[in-house]
Motif scaffolding. Structure first.
Motif, PDB file in Angstrom:
ATOM      1  N   MET A  19       0.887  -1.131   0.101  1.00 41.58           N
ATOM      2  CA  MET A  19      -0.109  -0.035   0.008  1.00 41.58           C
ATOM      3  C   MET A  19       0.960   1.069   0.085  1.00 41.58           C
ATOM      4  N   ASN A  20       1.826   1.300   0.669  1.00 39.50           N
ATOM      5  CA  ASN A  20       2.939   2.426   0.850  1.00 39.50           C
ATOM      6  C   ASN A  20       3.422   2.854  -0.454  1.00 39.50           C
ATOM      7  N   LEU A  21       4.079   1.626  -1.457  1.00 31.45           N
ATOM      8  CA  LEU A  21       4.420   1.878  -2.040  1.00 31.45           C
ATOM      9  C   LEU A  21       3.543   2.153  -3.706  1.00 31.45           C
ATOM     10  N   GLY A  22       1.730   1.768  -3.502  1.00 28.51           N
ATOM     11  CA  GLY A  22       1.358   2.471  -4.565  1.00 28.51           C
ATOM     12  C   GLY A  22       1.399   4.085  -3.742  1.00 28.51           C
ATOM     13  N   GLN A  23       0.894   4.767  -2.705  1.00 26.80           N
ATOM     14  CA  GLN A  23       1.045   5.718  -2.410  1.00 26.80           C
ATOM     15  C   GLN A  23       1.677   5.869  -3.065  1.00 26.80           C
ATOM     16  N   ILE A  24       3.088   6.334  -2.881  1.00 27.72           N
ATOM     17  CA  ILE A  24       4.200   6.662  -3.331  1.00 27.72           C
ATOM     18  C   ILE A  24       4.051   6.819  -4.724  1.00 27.72           C
ATOM     19  N   LEU A  25       3.751   5.614  -5.726  1.00 29.80           N
ATOM     20  CA  LEU A  25       3.624   6.149  -6.505  1.00 29.80           C
ATOM     21  C   LEU A  25       2.705   7.114  -6.943  1.00 29.80           C
ATOM     22  N   GLN A  26       1.271   6.975  -6.704  1.00 28.27           N
ATOM     23  CA  GLN A  26       0.148   7.688  -7.514  1.00 28.27           C
ATOM     24  C   GLN A  26       0.473   8.967  -6.545  1.00 28.27           C
ATOM     25  N   HIS A  44       3.761  11.054  -5.688  1.00 27.73           N
ATOM     26  CA  HIS A  44       4.666  11.150  -7.192  1.00 27.73           C
ATOM     27  C   HIS A  44       4.210  11.828  -8.318  1.00 27.73           C
ATOM     28  N   SER A  45       3.544  10.676  -9.053  1.00 26.05           N
ATOM     29  CA  SER A  45       3.334  10.920  -9.918  1.00 26.05           C
ATOM     30  C   SER A  45       1.671  12.693 -10.381  1.00 26.05           C
ATOM     31  N   LEU A  46       1.068  12.749  -9.167  1.00 27.68           N
ATOM     32  CA  LEU A  46       0.098  13.777  -9.425  1.00 27.68           C
ATOM     33  C   LEU A  46       1.604  14.757  -8.854  1.00 27.68           C
ATOM     34  N   SER A  47       2.021  15.245  -8.027  1.00 28.25           N
ATOM     35  CA  SER A  47       3.493  15.767  -8.402  1.00 28.25           C
ATOM     36  C   SER A  47       4.231  16.543  -9.210  1.00 28.25           C
ATOM     37  N   PHE A  48       4.306  15.238  -9.764  1.00 30.02           N
ATOM     38  CA  PHE A  48       5.368  15.569 -11.303  1.00 30.02           C
ATOM     39  C   PHE A  48       4.761  15.848 -12.279  1.00 30.02           C
ATOM     40  N   PHE A  49       4.084  15.106 -12.446  1.00 28.98           N
ATOM     41  CA  PHE A  49       3.074  15.234 -14.103  1.00 28.98           C
ATOM     42  C   PHE A  49       2.169  16.103 -13.774  1.00 28.98           C
ATOM     43  N   HIS A  50       0.997  16.314 -12.316  1.00 27.54           N
ATOM     44  CA  HIS A  50       0.749  17.472 -12.801  1.00 27.54           C
ATOM     45  C   HIS A  50       0.738  18.626 -12.179  1.00 27.54           C
ATOM     46  N   LEU A  51       1.839  18.918 -10.818  1.00 29.14           N
ATOM     47  CA  LEU A  51       1.886  19.860 -10.795  1.00 29.14           C
ATOM     48  C   LEU A  51       2.991  20.496 -11.026  1.00 29.14           C
ATOM     49  N   SER A  52       4.133  20.054 -10.846  1.00 28.05           N
ATOM     50  CA  SER A  52       5.605  20.526 -11.750  1.00 28.05           C
ATOM     51  C   SER A  52       5.655  20.389 -13.217  1.00 28.05           C
ATOM     52  N   ARG A  84      -0.313   7.250 -12.569  1.00 33.68           N
ATOM     53  CA  ARG A  84      -1.072   7.781 -10.549  1.00 33.68           C
ATOM     54  C   ARG A  84      -2.057   6.541 -10.739  1.00 33.68           C
ATOM     55  N   ARG A  85      -2.901   6.247 -11.966  1.00 32.44           N
ATOM     56  CA  ARG A  85      -3.896   5.246 -11.484  1.00 32.44           C
ATOM     57  C   ARG A  85      -3.777   4.590 -10.492  1.00 32.44           C
ATOM     58  N   PHE A  86      -2.957   3.760 -11.766  1.00 33.72           N
ATOM     59  CA  PHE A  86      -2.100   2.662 -11.518  1.00 33.72           C
ATOM     60  C   PHE A  86      -2.180   2.579  -9.641  1.00 33.72           C
ATOM     61  N   GLY A  87      -1.774   3.193  -8.850  1.00 35.88           N
ATOM     62  CA  GLY A  87      -0.946   3.534  -7.285  1.00 35.88           C
ATOM     63  C   GLY A  87      -2.298   3.635  -6.837  1.00 35.88           C
TER      64      GLY A  87
END
Ligand code: SF4
Ligand code: SF4
Ligand code: FES
Lengths: 241, 480
Positions: free
Chosen positions: B96-103, B105-113, B148-151
């Motif tokens: 679950m933690n890996l899923g959380q980090i993946l989703q 980070h994807s939000l942070s990098f791809f959507h926000l930054s 993100r969706r995968f996470g």
């Protein structure tokens, strides 16, 4: 058996004298909401959620505490009653601290179900400023006063079914809460047999098994009803012998 | 007369941040301050509750990383019970933690930054958001959304589709993974690894495109802190805590969670609700500001810098590239982005290992025990950094005290320093350009702090920039 004829939400039904409107409605296929009533326990009419309107009577009456009468025309789901129930529910929520996301009963809670059914999704009253501490002194069970709706089902289950008389109600108004024996921590109550009937009777997450977490309350509320029904049968057998 | 710039994001529920830039008479930056609100009254809120409720209760304090609070709260609960969860439960929690980090980070990098990084910090504000990104770089936006969706699917496969999956509990977890979801995730997994590899391959190009930002976004020596596995590999959930210095040397011994207070002190600052933790061992005692020797950073860059290796082939190759290009310990906070991409790769690979493990979810999932310790400390790596929960309970398991240190707290001193650096480089007098404001925002965002503004999916923090004279007269206001 002497019977009466009445109408509940338009359904004509015959009911034995002595039955209450809640029981008659159930047989007519009409569910009247309620929290304090549990089959097998005495009726207290405390929660006022089961109020129904009877044609010709000025004020609504609690279905669980009103006997059937000849030619009654009962309405269980009018706009006025719905509004009344919504306000009552909101008050019940406001009197406690109900965080369903952290509650053992979530998903198996009569209060939560009623809120969903009646569309209560926010509370317009200000919640109390202080939180009441949980009593986790009993080796097997816990009591959370901030989730207790004071229905007294536990009190009656303990007294009427188990015969232990451990639970009582103390305090007034907002300070009303349950007490074990003469106000000792539950774990120190000498009368408690640890049978768990109170826990199984609780409609909400106020009484629970220790060590259980969010959504883990098992729905065993029929237990008390089943026990009393069996006892009735047993005593019949005694009589027949 | 010193003047004060106030950058004040519109408040949402999670707590808000305000940035003050103080100018001297010549219009040069004199001082910068980052103020955050913290969980107020949280301890009073938990007191008297059962320790079994804490994962769920703490998750409610933070709408941004509830999963991290659930996992950390469960670990603190394990410590109170004095048990180690069964192996299957530990593996599922890690998953679950890996899923959380993946989703996350994807939000942070791809959507926000990514809009800033790919479209440029001075590009038109109206297009510098995820929609602008979809127009300009549809492929990167699409892959970001897919990762993100995968996470999120991983989290849902374990905790169900709830906003606050209070699924990890003291002693273990409440339920097993949904076997149908495992099939689905397995089928999609290759694509995700491929996307992660592809995203990492583009990082060098982003660094080359932004030399001024790389230099100004918090490029300074500091300590780094986080969890490492006992063998020194990258870790996110179980393991020991480690400090390293700016050269990569270990500072002191690695230590278990319950000893954190021997190594970390906190200074309170009347200006902000967020306390500033610092490393106690650093010479000079308690720091007085962000330049202090005890300043450390947590989060993706810290974890990657701490690790002797990542532990999976593609992430290890990426780490070798990263270090080859930027040194053993890249110091610029811009590189949080790079570290995030490396972690995305690691998460994708490690999730693959778990998904293909035939033993996944077999065996008991929960250790039962009574209250065996009156204190329990849990630690886990939230996407944005190390999260501590420290509970004190009475003999019945009722909470008597709670202390939490969140990632944004650990990074507080470093974020302050970063803002100062950016302001010095890009703010010259009260006529602040949109681009400077945007860079300050991006500098904070590199840390992915848990502020309401950092979750703005459309890409811009709602900022109000006020330029004030010392007597409070408004000289200029910039809002968007
Ligand atoms: S007792 Fe019912 S309504 Fe109250 S918090 Fe628990 S689930 Fe929600
Ligand atoms: S503890 Fe449960 S059963 Fe007892 S009065 Fe409170 S709500 Fe009713
Ligand atoms: S159910 Fe009738 S008053 Fe409570």
């Amino acid at each position: 058996m002497a019977g009466v004829n009445l109408k509940i939400d338009g359904v004509e039904i015959e009911a034995p004298v002595g039955e209450n409107l809640m029981q008659a409605a159930t047989r007519a296929g009409v569910r009247v909401p309620g929290l304090c009533q549990l089959d097998g326990l005495s009726v207290v009419g405390a929660c006022r959620l089961c109020m129904v309107e009877i044609a010709g009577t000025p004020r609504p009456r609690p279905a669980c505490a009103t006997p059937v009468g000849e030619s009654m025309d009962v309405h269980t789901d009018t706009p006025r009653l719905r509004e009344h129930r919504r306000v009552l529910l909101e008050m019940l929520f406001a009197e406690g601290q109900h965080i369903c996301a952290a509650c053992v009963a979530s998903g198996a809670c009569e209060l939560q179900n009623l809120a969903a059914e009646l569309g209560v999704d926010h509370v317009n009253f200000t919640p109390p400023p202080t939180r009441l501490e949980m009593d986790l002194s009993h080796p097997r069970f816990g009591y959370d006063p901030s989730r207790c709706v004071l229905c007294t089902r536990c009190v009656r289950a303990c007294a009427e079914v188990e015969g232990a008389f451990t639970w009582g109600v103390a305090g007034r108004g907002r300070e009303t809460h349950l007490v074990a024996d003469l106000g000792v921590p539950w774990g120190e109550a000498e009368s408690c047999t640890s049978c768990g009937k109170c826990v199984s009777a609780c409609p909400v997450g106020a009484l629970f098994e220790k060590g259980t977490s969010v959504g883990e309350r098992r729905v065993t509320r029929a237990l008390v009803s089943t026990l009393t029904a069996r006892r009735d049968r047993e005593s019949h057998r005694e009589v027949l012998k | 007369m010193p003047r004060t710039l106030l950058i004040d994001p519109v408040t949402r529920i999670e707590g808000h941040a305000k940035i003050t830039v103080r100018l001297d008479d010549a219009g040069a930056v004199q001082d910068t301050r980052f103020h955050v609100t913290e969980f107020r009254g949280f301890e009073a809120f938990c007191r008297g509750r059962s320790v079994y409720e804490m994962p769920a209760l703490t998750a409610r304090t933070c709408g941004i990383c509830p999963v991290s609070h659930v996992l950390t709260g469960a670990k603190a609960g394990d410590a109170v019970l004095g048990v180690e969860p069964p192996p299957a439960a530990r593996a599922l929690r890690r998953m679950m933690n890996l899923g959380q980090i993946l989703q996350s980070h994807s939000l942070s990098f791809f959507h926000l930054s990514a809009p800033d990084l790919l479209l440029g910090f001075d590009s038109a504000p109206g297009a510098r958001n995820v929609f602008g990104l979809i127009d300009a770089e549809p492929e990167i936006a699409r892959r970001g959304i897919r990762m993100r969706r995968f996470g999120q699917e991983v989290i849902a496969a374990l905790g169900g589709r709830k906003i606050h999956p209070a699924w990890a509990v003291p002693g273990g977890v409440l339920g097993n993974i949904d076997p149908e979801a495992v099939e689905r995730l397995r089928a999609e997994h290759e694509t995700i690894v491929h996307d992660a590899k592809w995203a990492w391959a583009r990082y060098g190009e982003l660094v080359d495109a932004h030399p001024a930002e790389v230099a100004a976004f918090g490029d300074f020596p500091s300590l780094f802190f986080g969890i490492v596995s006992p063998d020194g590999a990258w870790e996110h959930h179980d393991g020991l805590l480690r400090f390293i210095d700016a050269e990569g040397n270990r500072v002191g011994e690695d230590f278990p969670a319950e000893r954190y207070a021997e190594f970390i002190g906190e200074v309170a600052d009347a200006d902000t609700y967020l306390k500033s933790p610092y490393h106690l061992g650093a010479q000079g005692g308690a720091p007085v500001g962000p330049q202090a020797p005890g300043t450390y950073r947590v989060g993706p860059l810290a974890r990657v810098n701490l690790a002797e290796r990542m532990g999976t082939p593609l992430a290890d190759a990426a780490l070798a590239d990263f270090r080859g290009e930027f040194g053993r310990v890249p110091l610029g906070s811009f590189h949080y982005h790079g570290a995030r991409l490396i972690e995305i790769l690691a998460c994708a690979e490690q999730l693959g290992e778990l998904l293909n493990d035939p033993e996944l979810g077999s065996g008991p999932l929960r250790a039962e025990a009574g209250i065996n310790r009156l204190r329990g400390v849990g630690v886990s790596e939230a996407p944005r950094g190390t999260l501590f929960h420290d509970y004190r309970v009475d003999e019945d398991g009722r909470i008597t005290g709670v202390r939490m240190i969140i990632a944004t707290g650990h990074n507080n001193l470093a974020m302050n320093r970063t803002i100062g650096q950016i302001a010095e480089a890009f703010v010259k007098g009260p006529d602040v350009a949109e681009g400077a404001l945007n860079r300050i925002e991006a500098g904070i965002r590199a840390y992915d702090p848990c502020l309401s503004c950092s979750t703005h999916a459309v890409g811009q923090m709602p900022l109000v920039l006020r330029v004030e004279a010392a007597d409070g007269t408004l000289l200029r206001e910039l809002a968007r």
